[in-house]
Scaffold this motif. Structure first.
Motif, PDB file in Angstrom:
ATOM      1  N   ILE A 177     -49.171 -58.780  46.946  1.00 31.46           N
ATOM      2  CA  ILE A 177     -48.695 -58.236  45.670  1.00 31.46           C
ATOM      3  C   ILE A 177     -48.833 -59.283  44.568  1.00 31.46           C
ATOM      4  N   LEU A 178     -48.491 -60.527  44.894  1.00 31.11           N
ATOM      5  CA  LEU A 178     -48.622 -61.601  43.911  1.00 31.11           C
ATOM      6  C   LEU A 178     -50.058 -61.756  43.432  1.00 31.11           C
ATOM      7  N   LYS A 179     -50.993 -61.670  44.354  1.00 33.76           N
ATOM      8  CA  LYS A 179     -52.398 -61.847  44.010  1.00 33.76           C
ATOM      9  C   LYS A 179     -52.958 -60.638  43.264  1.00 33.76           C
ATOM     10  N   GLU A 180     -52.630 -59.448  43.744  1.00 31.12           N
ATOM     11  CA  GLU A 180     -53.179 -58.238  43.147  1.00 31.12           C
ATOM     12  C   GLU A 180     -52.499 -57.888  41.835  1.00 31.12           C
ATOM     13  N   LYS A 181     -51.205 -58.180  41.749  1.00 37.28           N
ATOM     14  CA  LYS A 181     -50.444 -57.754  40.578  1.00 37.28           C
ATOM     15  C   LYS A 181     -49.693 -58.927  39.971  1.00 37.28           C
ATOM     16  N   SER A 182     -48.394 -59.041  40.245  1.00 32.22           N
ATOM     17  CA  SER A 182     -47.610 -60.100  39.616  1.00 32.22           C
ATOM     18  C   SER A 182     -46.233 -60.181  40.252  1.00 32.22           C
ATOM     19  N   SER A 183     -45.476 -61.196  39.832  1.00 31.01           N
ATOM     20  CA  SER A 183     -44.093 -61.312  40.292  1.00 31.01           C
ATOM     21  C   SER A 183     -43.258 -60.141  39.792  1.00 31.01           C
ATOM     22  N   ALA A 184     -43.610 -59.625  38.613  1.00 33.87           N
ATOM     23  CA  ALA A 184     -42.891 -58.469  38.072  1.00 33.87           C
ATOM     24  C   ALA A 184     -43.039 -57.260  38.995  1.00 33.87           C
ATOM     25  N   ALA A 185     -44.193 -57.147  39.640  1.00 36.47           N
ATOM     26  CA  ALA A 185     -44.427 -56.024  40.551  1.00 36.47           C
ATOM     27  C   ALA A 185     -43.538 -56.134  41.788  1.00 36.47           C
ATOM     28  N   TYR A 198     -38.714 -53.635  44.561  1.00 37.89           N
ATOM     29  CA  TYR A 198     -37.385 -53.640  45.177  1.00 37.89           C
ATOM     30  C   TYR A 198     -36.264 -53.317  44.188  1.00 37.89           C
ATOM     31  N   HIS A 199     -36.672 -52.807  43.001  1.00 34.88           N
ATOM     32  CA  HIS A 199     -35.701 -52.354  41.989  1.00 34.88           C
ATOM     33  C   HIS A 199     -34.725 -53.457  41.594  1.00 34.88           C
ATOM     34  N   LEU A 200     -35.301 -54.646  41.308  1.00 36.16           N
ATOM     35  CA  LEU A 200     -34.495 -55.798  40.935  1.00 36.16           C
ATOM     36  C   LEU A 200     -34.691 -56.118  39.451  1.00 36.16           C
ATOM     37  N   ASP A 201     -33.676 -56.700  38.843  1.00 36.77           N
ATOM     38  CA  ASP A 201     -33.796 -57.143  37.458  1.00 36.77           C
ATOM     39  C   ASP A 201     -34.759 -58.321  37.408  1.00 36.77           C
ATOM     40  N   PHE A 202     -35.828 -58.194  36.623  1.00 37.51           N
ATOM     41  CA  PHE A 202     -36.893 -59.198  36.639  1.00 37.51           C
ATOM     42  C   PHE A 202     -36.409 -60.559  36.151  1.00 37.51           C
ATOM     43  N   ASP A 203     -35.627 -60.580  35.086  1.00 37.65           N
ATOM     44  CA  ASP A 203     -35.164 -61.859  34.542  1.00 37.65           C
ATOM     45  C   ASP A 203     -34.277 -62.600  35.541  1.00 37.65           C
ATOM     46  N   GLU A 204     -33.381 -61.868  36.184  1.00 37.71           N
ATOM     47  CA  GLU A 204     -32.503 -62.480  37.189  1.00 37.71           C
ATOM     48  C   GLU A 204     -33.316 -62.948  38.391  1.00 37.71           C
ATOM     49  N   PHE A 205     -34.211 -62.086  38.826  1.00 40.92           N
ATOM     50  CA  PHE A 205     -35.089 -62.397  39.957  1.00 40.92           C
ATOM     51  C   PHE A 205     -35.893 -63.665  39.676  1.00 40.92           C
TER      52      PHE A 205
END
Length: 203
Positions: free
Chosen positions: A43-51, A56-63
């Motif tokens: 997922i990191l390679k194909e897309k991003s950390s945001a993906a 997992y339905h997590l808040d991106f800034d907190e994550f």
């Protein structure tokens, strides 16, 4: 072949994914999520950390804050891929220029480059401190192109992820996909290399 080389940093110039991936796995574990390491890496390679946060339905800034904390505490220091310094030196020796466009903090990027005697080989580093939208948005690339009056056909974005290639295309410049692991398929780059040494053909 090109005059201006804009490099991604993590996974392209530096072998930093072991540290990054461990940070993601530890963060997901904090949330009580038992994820598959290989799947997270993909997922990191194909897309991003945001993906990953979205999956997992997590808040991106907190994550992001949590995994950056784990990354900062990891005692391992990322090093460049063998041959990287030689490629950057060859570019500069021909009167051409290197730039870095990264999601890593500029100070951290500078520190790692300085450790290996490569900081002087880079004209400018653009990081999150510049407050541009994240790749594949082309704003950060457009900034470099405009500032240094780069010629699009003579300018190339080099990176190991889909977002790097997409950012280059969105900015109207050339792109080289750095596929050191043969991990991703159907990447719409102008060129693809499978080793650092293969970059010599583009200098």
């Amino acid at each position: 072949m090109f005059e201006e080389y804009i490099w991604d940093f993590d996974g392209t110039l530096y072998d930093s994914y072991p540290v990054i991936l461990e940070g993601f796995m530890s963060t997901l574990n904090d949330y009580g999520i038992q994820a598959n390491r290989r799947e997270i890496y993909q997922i990191l390679k194909e897309k991003s950390s945001a993906a990953i946060a979205e999956k997992y339905h997590l808040d991106f800034d907190e994550f992001t804050k949590i995994y950056k904390g784990y990354e900062a505490k990891d005692p391992r220091i990322p090093v460049s891929y063998p041959g990287t310094k030689e490629v950057l030196e060859a570019i500069v020796a021909k009167g051409k220029k290197n730039y870095i466009l990264t999601h890593r903090l500029v100070a951290s990027t500078q520190e790692l480059l300085e450790r290996e005697g490569m900081l002087h080989l880079v004209e400018e580093i653009v990081g999150p401190e510049n407050n541009f939208p994240r790749k594949p948005n082309p704003a950060s690339l457009n900034y470099l192109v405009d500032k240094y009056q780069m010629i699009p056909d003579k300018t190339v974005m080099i990176g190991d992820r889909t977002m790097d290639v997409d950012a280059g295309r969105n900015a109207g410049i050339q792109s080289i996909f750095y596929d050191l692991e043969n991990l991703l398929e159907d990447i719409d780059a102008n060129y693809t290399v499978h080793s650092v040494k293969e970059m010599n053909q583009f200098i």
